[in-house]
Scaffold this motif. Sequence first.
Motif, PDB file in Angstrom:
ATOM      1  N   HIS A 202     -23.414  33.012 -50.490  1.00  0.00           N
ATOM      2  CA  HIS A 202     -23.890  32.638 -51.629  1.00  0.00           C
ATOM      3  C   HIS A 202     -23.114  31.613 -52.525  1.00  0.00           C
ATOM      4  O   HIS A 202     -23.637  30.517 -52.756  1.00  0.00           O
ATOM      5  CB  HIS A 202     -24.097  33.671 -52.610  1.00  0.00           C
ATOM      6  N   LEU A 203     -21.709  31.758 -52.541  1.00  0.00           N
ATOM      7  CA  LEU A 203     -21.002  30.714 -53.170  1.00  0.00           C
ATOM      8  C   LEU A 203     -21.147  29.311 -52.301  1.00  0.00           C
ATOM      9  O   LEU A 203     -21.133  28.259 -52.820  1.00  0.00           O
ATOM     10  CB  LEU A 203     -19.484  31.248 -53.374  1.00  0.00           C
ATOM     11  N   PHE A 204     -21.459  29.566 -50.920  1.00  0.00           N
ATOM     12  CA  PHE A 204     -21.201  28.419 -50.318  1.00  0.00           C
ATOM     13  C   PHE A 204     -22.491  27.489 -50.473  1.00  0.00           C
ATOM     14  O   PHE A 204     -22.626  26.377 -50.661  1.00  0.00           O
ATOM     15  CB  PHE A 204     -21.277  28.554 -48.686  1.00  0.00           C
ATOM     16  N   ARG A 205     -23.553  28.285 -50.705  1.00  0.00           N
ATOM     17  CA  ARG A 205     -25.017  27.645 -50.976  1.00  0.00           C
ATOM     18  C   ARG A 205     -25.011  26.956 -52.141  1.00  0.00           C
ATOM     19  O   ARG A 205     -25.779  25.944 -52.581  1.00  0.00           O
ATOM     20  CB  ARG A 205     -26.157  28.686 -50.684  1.00  0.00           C
ATOM     21  N   GLU A 206     -24.224  27.721 -53.261  1.00  0.00           N
ATOM     22  CA  GLU A 206     -24.313  27.464 -54.520  1.00  0.00           C
ATOM     23  C   GLU A 206     -23.353  26.034 -54.660  1.00  0.00           C
ATOM     24  O   GLU A 206     -23.127  25.659 -55.870  1.00  0.00           O
ATOM     25  CB  GLU A 206     -23.922  28.544 -55.407  1.00  0.00           C
ATOM     26  N   GLY A 207     -22.477  25.799 -53.757  1.00  0.00           N
ATOM     27  CA  GLY A 207     -21.548  24.674 -54.082  1.00  0.00           C
ATOM     28  C   GLY A 207     -20.482  25.105 -54.637  1.00  0.00           C
ATOM     29  O   GLY A 207     -19.675  24.231 -55.225  1.00  0.00           O
ATOM     30  N   GLN A 208     -20.028  26.404 -54.465  1.00  0.00           N
ATOM     31  CA  GLN A 208     -18.743  26.922 -55.192  1.00  0.00           C
ATOM     32  C   GLN A 208     -17.882  27.318 -54.128  1.00  0.00           C
ATOM     33  O   GLN A 208     -16.802  28.137 -54.615  1.00  0.00           O
ATOM     34  CB  GLN A 208     -19.092  27.991 -56.244  1.00  0.00           C
ATOM     35  N   LEU A 209     -18.018  26.817 -52.868  1.00  0.00           N
ATOM     36  CA  LEU A 209     -17.022  27.426 -51.914  1.00  0.00           C
ATOM     37  C   LEU A 209     -15.613  27.105 -52.199  1.00  0.00           C
ATOM     38  O   LEU A 209     -14.629  27.691 -52.056  1.00  0.00           O
ATOM     39  CB  LEU A 209     -17.352  26.820 -50.749  1.00  0.00           C
ATOM     40  N   LEU A 210     -15.405  25.754 -52.896  1.00  0.00           N
ATOM     41  CA  LEU A 210     -14.142  25.290 -53.468  1.00  0.00           C
ATOM     42  C   LEU A 210     -13.497  25.797 -54.651  1.00  0.00           C
ATOM     43  O   LEU A 210     -12.314  25.558 -55.091  1.00  0.00           O
ATOM     44  CB  LEU A 210     -14.040  23.944 -53.247  1.00  0.00           C
TER      45      LEU A 210
END
Length: 303
Positions: A202-210
């Motif tokens: 979910h964090l990856f899809r929302e652009g919050q991976l970093l």
Amino acid sequence: MFSQVIPVIYAKCESAEFNDVLRWSQRAIDLADGDPSKGNFLFGSPLALAITTRGVARYCLGRPGWRDDLRHGLAMARRADPYSLAVAVTYVYYAGILFGVLGPDERAMREIEDALRIAERSSDDLAVVFGRTVLGVALVHRQATAERDRGQKLLAEASNVFQRRGHNLGELPLVNVLLARERARRGDRDEAIPLMRAAVDHLFREGQLLAWGVPATGVLVKTLLDRGAESDVAEAQTAIERLASAPADEGLVIRDIWLLRLRALLARAHGDAEAYKHFRDRYRDMAKTLEFDGHIAWAEAMP
């Protein structure tokens, strides 16, 4: 103009654009011109929060001065209102402990507990939720079982509040990762890992991976390697490489130091003693150079 700056800073933090966080935080500091209450449309002291977010950006980028910013911002927020203090404590300790920059030591615990007591006396519901969430995060990073149990209870309550009220939903995946980690610590890895995987995806899809995806990936990788099946090791390697290949600001040391830690753990899982020692030693050196207390403790605990 001032009223437009603070929301921009928060948005940039969520997307891990830390050079922009640094620039906009400095812009807010300059606009405040030393006045802690200037632009107090939401917070009693926007300046305190801008100083704090500048500190976060500085440590994420490996810049000096971050520790002074965190201390200064927290002290200024303490002289303002309970909500400003709750948000400042969140940036200092929620982010700091999760990223491995600060440790949940006795000083941190006192400051978090004090901020929570102030919030509870103020009857500011949002400040109380922030305070309990930060305390939960700190407690689940302590060693004593009783403290971790208390932390798990606080995080479960915070998760329920976020879902019921529909606010701060951006924090929910990471809170759920920490709750799943506590399940794994009790031996329930088979149930915990799918929850972690879903939150990191979910964090990856929302652009919050970093942003929150960095510590969340760390929790997932370590739990997979602790379970240790061949497929777990392969999935851990894939998660590490996804984190490593994500486009980021130049000089994002907060990702670099986590990658060294995770690659050391992966090398140990592969039985590659030479690679393990290489990554472990680089990790220890980087943690000490950056003076990241949490990572220093984690590195010293690695055999």
